[in-house]
Enzyme design. Structure first.
Site, PDB file in Angstrom:
ATOM      1  N   LEU A  14      57.663  12.699 -40.720  1.00 20.80           N
ATOM      2  CA  LEU A  14      57.448  11.190 -40.772  1.00 20.80           C
ATOM      3  C   LEU A  14      57.791  10.685 -39.335  1.00 20.80           C
ATOM      4  CD1 LEU A  14      59.636  10.431 -44.031  1.00 20.80           C
ATOM      5  CD2 LEU A  14      57.117  10.108 -43.651  1.00 20.80           C
ATOM      6  N   ASP A  15      57.287   9.432 -38.973  1.00 19.37           N
ATOM      7  CA  ASP A  15      57.590   8.887 -37.903  1.00 19.37           C
ATOM      8  C   ASP A  15      57.200   9.739 -36.584  1.00 19.37           C
ATOM      9  OD1 ASP A  15      58.792   6.842 -39.335  1.00 19.37           O
ATOM     10  OD2 ASP A  15      60.852   7.914 -39.474  1.00 19.37           O
ATOM     11  N   ARG A  16      55.954  10.319 -36.595  1.00 14.79           N
ATOM     12  CA  ARG A  16      55.553  11.084 -35.558  1.00 14.79           C
ATOM     13  C   ARG A  16      56.452  12.147 -34.970  1.00 14.79           C
ATOM     14  NH1 ARG A  16      54.671  11.968 -30.499  1.00 14.79           N
ATOM     15  NH2 ARG A  16      52.615  12.208 -29.728  1.00 14.79           N
ATOM     16  N   MET A  17      57.523  12.314 -35.736  1.00  9.46           N
ATOM     17  CA  MET A  17      58.525  13.385 -35.209  1.00  9.46           C
ATOM     18  C   MET A  17      58.105  14.775 -35.897  1.00  9.46           C
ATOM     19  SD  MET A  17      60.558  11.620 -33.228  1.00  9.46           S
ATOM     20  CE  MET A  17      61.928  12.887 -33.291  1.00  9.46           C
ATOM     21  N   HIS A  18      57.022  15.142 -35.580  1.00  9.21           N
ATOM     22  CA  HIS A  18      56.280  16.445 -36.016  1.00  9.21           C
ATOM     23  C   HIS A  18      57.005  17.629 -35.499  1.00  9.21           C
ATOM     24  CE1 HIS A  18      53.352  13.533 -37.274  1.00  9.21           C
ATOM     25  NE2 HIS A  18      52.717  13.758 -35.851  1.00  9.21           N
TER      26      HIS A  18
END
Length: 213
Positions: free
Chosen positions: A190-194
């Protein structure tokens, strides 16, 4: 022509965390685990991968091919040696692979040097292919300009008549093995916190590192 933005094509990823403690000791073992999970998830052609090459002058090129084998030595695919990727690999024997497993929010990226598979191994694999694919390998001088579809079909028919049962492996066709020096495992979050965990080959062995998303 004005640039086109795509504001509606936003994707939210969510997957289980990818932790260092869960990773295998080497990237091939980790790839084998993820590949089996991709198979179990029912992904269409999970062995489809993007192969990126570059000419001696640095001109890049990418295309999708099928992975045909892997082990501790690397990742194997087969092609026409005279194709654009074959010419690139003769001039600049390095490549990058990408497995885009979007439905399960995963990617695997491989970088490494490239060597040809032995002629014997290439011939064995060629013999295992369907008859039509073997004739097609002879009929198509991959990446060369052709005048028409009819020209290709005529060439196919000529070769099928020449070898009605068992065409031999062409000398211009065979396998390449990408010998990895880096393998990155990407898990969408989520939230580009890959999560991005990369195996990097050093003199003592493989080092596992986390990269910022």
């Amino acid at each position: 022509m004005d640039a086109t933005s795509l504001p509606g094509l936003r994707t939210s990823y969510e997957g289980r965390p990818l932790l260092e403690s869960d990773m295998a000791a080497d990237p091939i073992s980790q790839f084998a685990f993820w590949f089996q999970e991709a198979l179990a998830a029912g992904l269409p052609e999970p062995n489809a991968m993007v192969v990126a090459t570059a000419s001696a002058g640095g001109r890049p090129s990418a295309r999708t091919v099928l992975l045909k084998g892997y082990d501790e030595r690397g990742f194997v695919f087969y092609t026409n040696y005279e194709s654009r990727k074959g010419r690139d690999l003769t001039e600049n024997p390095r490549a990058s692979l990408l497995f885009p497993w979007h439905p399960i929010r995963r990617q695997v990226r491989v970088e490494g040097s490239v060597v040809r598979v032995s002629h014997a191994d290439s011939a064995d694999y060629f013999a295992s292919r369907p008859y039509g694919s073997r004739i097609g390998a002879w009929a198509s001088r991959q990446s060369a300009v052709v005048h028409s579809r009819e020209q290709l079909d005529e060439r196919y028919d000529e070769l099928a008549a020449r070898w009605p049962e068992d065409p031999p492996a062409p000398d211009f066709w065979g396998g390449y093995r990408v010998v990895p020096t880096e393998v990155e495992f990407w898990q969408g979050q989520l939230d580009r916190m890959h999560d991005r965990l990369r195996y990097r080959l050093t003199r003592p062995g493989w080092v596992l590192e986390r990269l910022a998303p």
